[in-house]
Design a protein around this motif. Structure first.
Motif, PDB file in Angstrom:
ATOM      1  N   PRO A 125       5.954  -1.679   4.681  1.00 55.75           N
ATOM      2  CA  PRO A 125       5.413  -1.691   3.313  1.00 55.75           C
ATOM      3  C   PRO A 125       6.441  -1.232   2.283  1.00 55.75           C
ATOM      4  N   THR A 126       6.418  -1.878   1.144  1.00 58.79           N
ATOM      5  CA  THR A 126       7.312  -1.507   0.055  1.00 58.79           C
ATOM      6  C   THR A 126       6.487  -0.878  -1.056  1.00 58.79           C
ATOM      7  N   LYS A 127       7.147  -0.188  -1.966  1.00 55.84           N
ATOM      8  CA  LYS A 127       6.449   0.407  -3.108  1.00 55.84           C
ATOM      9  C   LYS A 127       5.792  -0.676  -3.950  1.00 55.84           C
ATOM     10  N   ARG A 128       6.433  -1.846  -4.006  1.00 55.23           N
ATOM     11  CA  ARG A 128       5.897  -2.938  -4.823  1.00 55.23           C
ATOM     12  C   ARG A 128       4.555  -3.443  -4.296  1.00 55.23           C
ATOM     13  N   LYS A 129       4.331  -3.329  -2.985  1.00 54.18           N
ATOM     14  CA  LYS A 129       3.093  -3.825  -2.387  1.00 54.18           C
ATOM     15  C   LYS A 129       1.877  -3.127  -2.987  1.00 54.18           C
ATOM     16  N   SER A 130       2.015  -1.858  -3.359  1.00 55.16           N
ATOM     17  CA  SER A 130       0.875  -1.085  -3.838  1.00 55.16           C
ATOM     18  C   SER A 130       0.271  -1.646  -5.125  1.00 55.16           C
ATOM     19  N   GLN A 131       1.030  -2.443  -5.875  1.00 56.62           N
ATOM     20  CA  GLN A 131       0.473  -3.009  -7.101  1.00 56.62           C
ATOM     21  C   GLN A 131      -0.505  -4.162  -6.822  1.00 56.62           C
ATOM     22  N   TYR A 132      -0.505  -4.653  -5.583  1.00 57.74           N
ATOM     23  CA  TYR A 132      -1.432  -5.701  -5.191  1.00 57.74           C
ATOM     24  C   TYR A 132      -2.513  -5.068  -4.320  1.00 57.74           C
ATOM     25  N   SER A 133      -3.605  -4.690  -4.936  1.00 60.53           N
ATOM     26  CA  SER A 133      -4.648  -3.958  -4.207  1.00 60.53           C
ATOM     27  C   SER A 133      -5.347  -4.821  -3.162  1.00 60.53           C
ATOM     28  N   ASP A 134      -5.171  -6.160  -3.236  1.00 62.61           N
ATOM     29  CA  ASP A 134      -5.830  -7.035  -2.271  1.00 62.61           C
ATOM     30  C   ASP A 134      -5.065  -7.165  -0.955  1.00 62.61           C
ATOM     31  N   ILE A 135      -3.804  -6.717  -0.900  1.00 63.38           N
ATOM     32  CA  ILE A 135      -2.999  -6.867   0.312  1.00 63.38           C
ATOM     33  C   ILE A 135      -3.218  -5.683   1.246  1.00 63.38           C
ATOM     34  N   LYS A 136      -3.581  -6.013   2.488  1.00 60.20           N
ATOM     35  CA  LYS A 136      -3.715  -4.988   3.514  1.00 60.20           C
ATOM     36  C   LYS A 136      -2.459  -4.926   4.381  1.00 60.20           C
ATOM     37  N   GLU A 137      -1.982  -6.097   4.837  1.00 61.64           N
ATOM     38  CA  GLU A 137      -0.785  -6.182   5.684  1.00 61.64           C
ATOM     39  C   GLU A 137       0.033  -7.401   5.292  1.00 61.64           C
ATOM     40  N   ILE A 138       1.337  -7.327   5.534  1.00 62.89           N
ATOM     41  CA  ILE A 138       2.240  -8.460   5.303  1.00 62.89           C
ATOM     42  C   ILE A 138       3.029  -8.690   6.589  1.00 62.89           C
ATOM     43  N   GLN A 139       3.156  -9.958   6.992  1.00 68.45           N
ATOM     44  CA  GLN A 139       4.024 -10.322   8.110  1.00 68.45           C
ATOM     45  C   GLN A 139       4.969 -11.431   7.664  1.00 68.45           C
ATOM     46  N   VAL A 140       6.160 -11.407   8.248  1.00 69.47           N
ATOM     47  CA  VAL A 140       7.190 -12.382   7.923  1.00 69.47           C
ATOM     48  C   VAL A 140       7.679 -12.996   9.221  1.00 69.47           C
ATOM     49  N   SER A 141       7.797 -14.331   9.248  1.00 71.01           N
ATOM     50  CA  SER A 141       8.323 -14.981  10.445  1.00 71.01           C
ATOM     51  C   SER A 141       9.840 -14.988  10.378  1.00 71.01           C
TER      52      SER A 141
END
Length: 174
Positions: free
Chosen positions: A57-73
């Motif tokens: 998780p990055t600090k920027r992720k916190s501005q998107y309250s709808d995101i729970k997890e991010i995955q990258v291939s």
């Protein structure tokens, strides 16, 4: 900083991004780069989806309250789990965002999370290691070996010092 292996024109090369690149590696990268006339943006959608990795998780992720997890291939695809559907992965469309006209792909609707290539490098090249920084604390550039900013496959990315990145691109023929 540990050493990394990259493939340049079918040859495995071991390098340490914190050390200046060896002249032989610079020469190999020079030969791997197409001329500007030959360099065409390849459709990024053709890259095969392979191994998915959680993105730290990055600090920027916190501005998107709808995101729970991010995955990258490892080929540059991105998917998220959102708060409303915590058991479903939703693949995010990639775009060259007109608000960030730099020629690199970002996530449609989440452009401020940053470049896809940096997400791939963080998740698939570094693992738990910190991103390399210069003496002033600035993040090292990530070089696209084939000079195609849409090819965000982990095999096409390498961390290099700002000095080496400038050397590599000064060698690109016009």
């Amino acid at each position: 900083m540990e050493k990394y292996t990259i493939k340049i024109k079918e040859e495995n090369v071991l390098y340490d991004p914190k050390q200046p690149l060896d002249n032989d590696i610079i020469e190999m990268l020079k030969k791997a780069l197409p001329s500007k006339k030959e360099s065409k943006k390849v459709d990024w959608k053709v890259y095969k989806k392979e191994f998915w990795q959680d993105l730290i998780p990055t600090k920027r992720k916190s501005q998107y309250s709808d995101i729970k997890e991010i995955q990258v291939s490892d080929s540059g695809q991105v998917r998220i789990k959102d708060i409303k559907k915590p058991n479903e992965w939703r693949e995010i469309e990639l775009e060259n965002d007109p608000n960030y006209p730099d020629g690199y792909l970002r996530l449609k609707g989440y452009a401020s999370l940053g470049h896809v290539y940096r997400m791939v490098a963080r998740a698939h090249i570094l693992g738990d290691a910190e991103e390399p920084r210069d003496d002033k604390g600035k993040l090292f550039p990530i070089h696209h070996i084939d000079n195609n900013g849409y090819n965000n496959s982990k095999d096409n990315l390498m961390y290099v010092s700002p000095t080496d990145h400038a050397k590599i691109h000064s060698l690109t023929s016009i």
